[in-house]
Scaffold this active site. Sequence first.
Site, PDB file in Angstrom:
ATOM      1  N   ASP A 150       0.616  -1.633  -0.143  1.00  0.00           N
ATOM      2  CA  ASP A 150      -0.152  -0.204  -0.255  1.00  0.00           C
ATOM      3  C   ASP A 150       0.307   1.454  -0.083  1.00  0.00           C
ATOM      4  O   ASP A 150       1.964   1.401  -0.013  1.00  0.00           O
ATOM      5  CB  ASP A 150      -1.350   0.082   0.939  1.00  0.00           C
ATOM      6  CG  ASP A 150      -2.550   0.604   0.566  1.00  0.00           C
ATOM      7  OD1 ASP A 150      -2.287   1.330  -0.002  1.00  0.00           O
ATOM      8  OD2 ASP A 150      -3.446   0.329   1.626  1.00  0.00           O
ATOM      9  N   ASP A 216      -9.955   3.340  -4.225  1.00  0.00           N
ATOM     10  CA  ASP A 216     -10.929   1.968  -3.536  1.00  0.00           C
ATOM     11  C   ASP A 216     -12.531   2.146  -4.631  1.00  0.00           C
ATOM     12  O   ASP A 216     -12.787   3.328  -4.866  1.00  0.00           O
ATOM     13  CB  ASP A 216     -10.409   2.549  -2.493  1.00  0.00           C
ATOM     14  CG  ASP A 216      -9.828   2.233  -1.543  1.00  0.00           C
ATOM     15  OD1 ASP A 216      -8.306   2.236  -2.348  1.00  0.00           O
ATOM     16  OD2 ASP A 216      -9.910   2.363  -0.374  1.00  0.00           O
TER      17      ASP A 216
END
Length: 543
Positions: A150, A216
């Site tokens: 991430d 996202d």
Amino acid sequence: MRTIISLSLLPLALALSNGVGKTPAMGWNPYNAFLCATTEAEYHSAAQNLVNLGLNKLGYNYFNLDCGWQSTARTSSGQITWDTTILPSGVPALGTFVHNLGLKFGVYSDGGVFACDFVGGTAHYVGSLGHETADAQTFATWGADYLKYDNCYAVNSTDFVDDNPPIQLEPHYATMENALSATGRPILFSACEWGVQDPARWPASTVANSWRIANDIGPPASWDNLFRIINQLVPITQFAGPGGFNDLDLLEVGNTGLTAAEQQTHFAFWAAAKSPLFISTDLTNPSTQTLSILQNQRIIAVNQDSLGKSIAFKRRYTNDNDVWAGPLSDGSTVVVVINWQNSTRNLTLVLADVGFSSATATDLITGSSLGKLTTSLKQSRRFTANVAAHGSMVLKLTSGVSIAAPTFTFYPATSGTLGGGASTRVVNSSVNVVGFVGNGGTLTFNNVDGGTAGGTKLVSFDYINGDVTFSNTACSNCRNAMVSVNGGAAVQVQMPLSAQSWDILFSGYLVSLSGFKAGKTNTVTLSNPSAFTPDWYRMGVVV
Ligand SMILES: *[C@@H]1O[C@H](CO)[C@@H](O)[C@H](O)[C@H]1NC(C)=O
Ligand SMILES: *[C@@H]1O[C@H](CO)[C@@H](O)[C@H](O)[C@H]1NC(C)=O
Ligand SMILES: *[C@@H]1O[C@H](CO)[C@@H](O)[C@H](O)[C@H]1NC(C)=O
Ligand SMILES: *[C@@H]1O[C@H](CO)[C@@H](O)[C@H](O)[C@H]1NC(C)=O
């Protein structure tokens, strides 16, 4: 507007040669269902359910961690370690549990000072920035087969999520991939930096097996999120290939926020775009509908096809439907037609939009044979009742008879009449465009040939749109143009990104326009009363 420092002009690069991820990864990840708060019991139950439901046998083999497993401190010897409240038995024991079920084990870390968390950046779980070698070694020791990496706190210890960071992110990913490679254990590397700095064009295929292309999908899931992500995929479909794939994000199948038809469209589109397919819902008691979407072996086979090519954008009928298509290894073509309308309707695929005059079709959602299609398939003949708002046609076409692409007469934008604030912009030594069209600016193409009959014409636009949006707007990752022929009623046209920068063209956006007169006295005007359109390179009108 985002600034991109160096853009590789290589259309395709060599894939990472770590021996894994030749087809898109499939499995389970907790994030969309459990955020960063999955308990050990929930991990065990999810892994067990992947097996009990037979999902592993369909290819869903990777069982992954996401955020929230880490401790907020390293061990006294500097090793990354877990939160013992969340995982009392520890990560190595969880890895063993997962491996004993015959699954592969995926871990998660972050190329920043701290990792992502769900409490708004205050948990301060450890990140791997500066600890890549040690952490890769630790993950290998724990039996990791996959690393999702991430991008929180990538800049510094206070900059939680930055979609326009003042640093280059590529080195964070290259450093971790080198560290993984040095462990000698094949570990699939999944870059998750949300599409920032256009990883497809680094190109990320040299450092990762997949790269997230956008912000996202959720939670919460929404149809608008899908539209945003799909528009962001348009200019990068060519970068998918064996060993390196565009990652459209975890699946929302089974979660709230999307209707059944939307979930079906989402799954089929992700599969055909060769995105990794990670189930991210609670598998304790999935509905029959959730399972029937996830277990569709015809659609999984498209995703796992050895050719590894993504569907590409073919045609947008604004506010009506999108047509996408791509090749499979057996010479057939997969087609996904998305119904953008908010109601059940009869949807027509024009075969010419995917380059054929005829073909034999199979409906990949139901498995039924549709026989030989000529000219067009009226969906009403087969599945009117099943195509709800935001549903889709998902077809496999074989024995396709190709048709020649249409021929156009082109009109350069810079030869048009510029009104309001519209102005010419130099892109490079061979390409000039007209920008600042919209918000009062107009561009009119003059002396356009309507042929001997006029009427409705197929028109092609080459444009640049680098207006990347990280969140949802009215036209996320697209720009609206209003197009008027001979001063007639303007038609709205939604044009997706051409890249994340303002120097790469989208070529051949097609739209049918009516109102042409015979002869060479037509005008076509581009405008938008309340926003900017893309920048324009040229217009083609079919001969
Ligand atoms: C962290 O980075 C952000 C974004 O560049 C910047 O605004 C902020 O000043 C930086 N903070 C520190 C402590 O360096
Ligand atoms: C569908 O409904 C939404 C919400 O009302 C609206 O914003 C959108 O424009 C509609 N889409 C179409 C294609 O009519
Ligand atoms: C779809 O087509 C069928 C057959 O022509 C017709 O009966 C039906 O009303 C149409 N449905 C819609 C929603 O237009
Ligand atoms: C100019 O930009 C266009 C559009 O991105 C590109 O196709 C072309 O190769 C570029 N030409 C030069 C000379 O850089």
